[in-house]
Structures are given as C-alpha cells and as structure tokens.
Design an enzyme around this catalytic site. Structure first.
Site, short mmCIF file in Angstrom:
data_model
loop_
_atom_site.label_atom_id
_atom_site.label_comp_id
_atom_site.label_asym_id
_atom_site.label_seq_id
_atom_site.Cartn_x
_atom_site.Cartn_y
_atom_site.Cartn_z
CE LYS A 1 -30.94 3.18 41.69
NZ LYS A 1 -30.28 3.14 40.37
CG ASP B 1 -28.37 7.55 37.40
OD1 ASP B 1 -28.27 7.35 38.62
OD2 ASP B 1 -28.85 6.71 36.60
CD GLN C 1 -30.26 0.34 37.96
OE1 GLN C 1 -30.78 1.40 38.30
NE2 GLN C 1 -29.22 -0.17 38.59
N1 GUN Z 1 -26.27 0.50 37.83
C1 GUN Z 1 -25.54 0.44 38.97
N2 GUN Z 1 -25.57 1.63 39.63
C2 GUN Z 1 -26.33 2.45 38.87
C3 GUN Z 1 -26.74 3.80 39.04
O1 GUN Z 1 -26.38 4.50 39.99
N3 GUN Z 1 -27.53 4.29 38.05
C4 GUN Z 1 -27.92 3.56 36.97
N4 GUN Z 1 -28.69 4.15 36.04
N5 GUN Z 1 -27.56 2.31 36.80
C5 GUN Z 1 -26.77 1.76 37.74
#
Ligand code: GUN
Length: 292
Positions: free
Chosen positions: A52, A119, A96
């Site tokens: 990311k 998100d 995350q």
């Molecule tokens: N863990 C797995 N996918 C995601 C996501 O899209 N966002 C976040 N914050 N954690 C994740």
C-alpha cells in the site's frame, strides 16, 4: 471467454491517479496523504501494508507508515487513531487488520473518523453506502464494481448470485449491485452456509461472485453457459513443486469453469490487484473533498 485482467486494470487506474496527482502538484494543490497503522508482526499484513505504501509513492501521494509493537495497548492505538483523526495533512488512514487479540477491532474501527475511513469499514460509511449517499466503498467491492464498469459488463436486470455474506465483501457487494445505478439493477441472491441447494442457486446466475474462502468450490457443473464469474478467493494450497511450498487458488475451479464463461477473473491477477487501487481512489476523493 474474456479473462478480466485485474493487474492491467489496476495499472491503468494507478496511471490515471498519477496523472491527476501531477496536475494537482503543478497547480500547487494539496497532495493526497494516506497513513497506514500496522501493529505487530503478522507476515501477510506486513506485505499488504508495504504494498500500500509502495503504491502511494508510485502515484505521487504522500504516505506515512506507523509501525507499533505487538504488545501495543488498546489505549495507545486509540491515541494514534485520535491523532490521525485531527491531523489536517492526513486525508485518510487505515489500521491494518487483524489486530493482536488483546485489542478490540470493533472499538478501533468505530474510533476512526468516518471522513478519513478510506477502508470504508466504519458503520457510518456502510450505512451511507446502503442509502446511496457519498461515502467510501470498501476496497474489494469497489474493485469489483470498477471491473464490471470498465469491461462494460451489462448488469441491469441480471441475476447475480453471491457466495458469502462477510461484512467486507459479500454483504456490501450485494447492496451495491442491487442499487439503481449504471453498474447495478441486478436481482441479487446472497448465499451462505445455511443456503439450501446452493448449486441450483448458482446455476441460475448470470453473474457469480465467489467470496467464501473455499479453494475451487465453484465447479463447472454449477455454472451456466455465458456466466460472468468474479472470484474473490485467495486460498493457499500445498504445492511441493513451488519454491514456497504452496500456490494461490481462488474459490472457483478456474480451469474447468473458464471455458463456459463470458467473463472470468483469474487468481492471482484478478480482484486482488484492484483492492489497493480502491484505497488510492478513496484517498484521492477525500483529498479533493468529494465525499464529505
Ligand atoms: N486486512 C486485510 N485486508 C484489509 C483491508 O482491506 N484493510 C485493512 N485495514 N486491513 C485488512
């Protein structure tokens, strides 16, 4: 049969975002800034967050990575969330998941200002999505909607069968595809572990969205000729011929299903690459004040 190339589509979208950031920079505007909070050492999470941040840099965003030890307390994490909530330079941020067991994920998600929840996990954004109000869509459903849109796949009046009712994929995509909108107007059936005759339900579908996390669950006998198949699964199966000892497969038996489809997404290289693109698009929208 057309293979939907998620990797290429994601690259195209990132190129478009990079062009827009260049124009913003040239005009002296606010550069989008995404922050990511990673708690602990979960190997998959480390890879996701690294990707990311890398993609932020590639499109010209500013990015901030906040890494904390696995024993970080819930209070400490809440304090970080509160600081990010009020930091005017941060357009959006993510915490995350999964978090270490001693931290309540729901409490953290609720503490994030919905205006910065790129998100799309906060219930305020979920509720706004359900009512068709401006908001941040969650990454995977947003990625799927982009794919359907950019491949000009007709959804209006189609029967869409979704496998899996999770909060982050099955349930939100069921809402988005039943909306009155260009990509929408489907007749949606949301199937799950208690659905009877799931094979019969799937067989009736014009559009199948598989998000149950069972390798190769959707087999050729369950799929009608000409169906559109979107495979959200990312499952590891043992494979001694691979250096790392496993390979990734979707929820769909790709090899046997693909010949029957009009469109299908591969795994890897399908829905997966579109999720970071969604996050970048949400951050750009936040920066431009297009949502709230
Ligand atoms: N863990 C797995 N996918 C995601 C996501 O899209 N966002 C976040 N914050 N954690 C994740």
């Amino acid at each position: 049969m057309t293979k939907i190339d998620g990797k290429q589509l994601a690259a195209d979208i990132k190129e478009e975002i990079a062009e827009e950031v260049k124009a913003i920079r040239a005009a002296g505007g606010k550069i989008p800034h995404l922050a990511a909070v990673l708690v602990g050492e979960d190997p998959a999470s480390q890879v996701y967050v690294r990707n990311k941040v890398r993609d932020c840099e590639r499109v010209g965003f500013n990015s901030t990575l906040i890494k904390k030890e696995a024993d970080t307390s819930e209070e400490e994490l809440l304090a970080i969330v509160n600081l990010l909530n009020v930091d005017d330079d941060i357009d959006g941020f993510i915490v995350q998941l999964p978090l270490p067991k001693h931290i309540n994920e729901e409490k953290i998600t609720l503490a994030i200002d919905p205006k910065k929840d790129v998100d799309g996990f906060h219930p305020v954004n979920f509720g706004r999505m359900a009512q068709g109000l401006p908001c941040y869509w969650p990454a995977t459903p947003f990625g799927i909607m982009q794919m359907l849109d950019r491949y000009n796949i007709e959804t209006s009046g189609k029967r869409c069968v979704i496998l899996g009712r999770s909060n982050i994929v099955g349930t939100p995509i069921s809402i988005l595809l039943s909306r009155k909108a260009k990509v929408g107007n489907c007749t949606v059936t949301l199937t799950h572990s208690r659905t009877q005759n799931i094979e019969e339900e799937v067989k009736r579908a014009d559009i199948i969205i598989a998000a149950i996390g069972i390798p190769n669950y959707v087999t050729a006998n369950m799929v009608s000729e000409g169906a559109v198949v979107i495979d959200v699964g990312i499952n590891r199966v043992e494979d001694a011929t691979r250096k790392r000892g496993y390979r990734l497969v979707g929820d769909v038996d790709y090899e046997n299903v693909a010949p029957k489809c009009s469109y299908i997404t591969p795994v890897p290289g399908g829905v997966g690459p579109m999720t970071i693109t969604s996050l970048l698009m949400n951050t750009l929208k936040s920066c431009k004040g297009e949502v709230y």
